[in-house]
Design a protein around this motif. Structure first.
Motif, PDB file in Angstrom:
ATOM      1  N   ASP A  43       2.194 -16.349   7.017  1.00 17.98           N
ATOM      2  CA  ASP A  43       2.338 -14.911   7.194  1.00 17.98           C
ATOM      3  C   ASP A  43       3.061 -14.256   6.022  1.00 17.98           C
ATOM      4  N   ASP A  44       2.919 -14.810   4.844  1.00 18.23           N
ATOM      5  CA  ASP A  44       3.566 -14.226   3.671  1.00 18.23           C
ATOM      6  C   ASP A  44       3.015 -12.836   3.416  1.00 18.23           C
ATOM      7  N   GLU A  45       3.903 -11.933   3.027  1.00 19.69           N
ATOM      8  CA  GLU A  45       3.456 -10.590   2.705  1.00 19.69           C
ATOM      9  C   GLU A  45       2.696 -10.624   1.388  1.00 19.69           C
ATOM     10  N   PRO A  46       1.624  -9.858   1.278  1.00 15.70           N
ATOM     11  CA  PRO A  46       0.880  -9.851   0.018  1.00 15.70           C
ATOM     12  C   PRO A  46       1.744  -9.252  -1.098  1.00 15.70           C
ATOM     13  N   GLU A  47       1.529  -9.769  -2.287  1.00 22.40           N
ATOM     14  CA  GLU A  47       2.303  -9.262  -3.415  1.00 22.40           C
ATOM     15  C   GLU A  47       1.957  -7.796  -3.668  1.00 22.40           C
ATOM     16  N   GLN A  48       2.974  -7.032  -3.988  1.00 20.17           N
ATOM     17  CA  GLN A  48       2.746  -5.624  -4.270  1.00 20.17           C
ATOM     18  C   GLN A  48       2.367  -5.473  -5.733  1.00 20.17           C
ATOM     19  N   GLU A  49       1.543  -4.491  -5.979  1.00 19.92           N
ATOM     20  CA  GLU A  49       1.091  -4.246  -7.343  1.00 19.92           C
ATOM     21  C   GLU A  49       2.221  -3.583  -8.140  1.00 19.92           C
ATOM     22  N   ILE A  50       2.500  -4.157  -9.290  1.00 22.15           N
ATOM     23  CA  ILE A  50       3.550  -3.611 -10.154  1.00 22.15           C
ATOM     24  C   ILE A  50       2.877  -2.890 -11.316  1.00 22.15           C
ATOM     25  N   VAL A  51       3.147  -1.611 -11.423  1.00 21.88           N
ATOM     26  CA  VAL A  51       2.547  -0.818 -12.500  1.00 21.88           C
ATOM     27  C   VAL A  51       3.562  -0.728 -13.634  1.00 21.88           C
ATOM     28  N   THR A  52       3.156  -1.174 -14.810  1.00 14.22           N
ATOM     29  CA  THR A  52       4.067  -1.168 -15.955  1.00 14.22           C
ATOM     30  C   THR A  52       3.779  -0.012 -16.909  1.00 14.22           C
ATOM     31  N   ALA A  53       2.633   0.610 -16.777  1.00 15.84           N
ATOM     32  CA  ALA A  53       2.294   1.749 -17.644  1.00 15.84           C
ATOM     33  C   ALA A  53       1.571   2.784 -16.795  1.00 15.84           C
TER      34      ALA A  53
END
Length: 58
Positions: A43-53
């Motif tokens: 039940d791991d939470e999905p990784e969140q998208e990290i916006v760098t630009a």
């Protein structure tokens, strides 16, 4: 016409041992699946998208 000699002893196939092993493996697999499901390891939470630009605007 008989095939093989009637006095020849047949080698045991071990069908009952294979049946017991199959049933035992099914129960062990089902128990492991239930433990895995109830433990919540999947039940791991999905990784969140990290916006760098910043995205280019249209």
């Amino acid at each position: 016409m008989p095939v093989g000699s009637p006095g020849k002893r047949r080698t045991p196939l071990g069908v009952f041992i294979m049946l017991v092993a199959l049933v035992l493996a099914a129960f062990i697999g089902a128990a492991a699946g239930l433990i895995w499901q109830s433990a919540g390891w999947s039940d791991d939470e999905p990784e969140q998208e990290i916006v760098t630009a910043d995205a280019p605007s249209d």
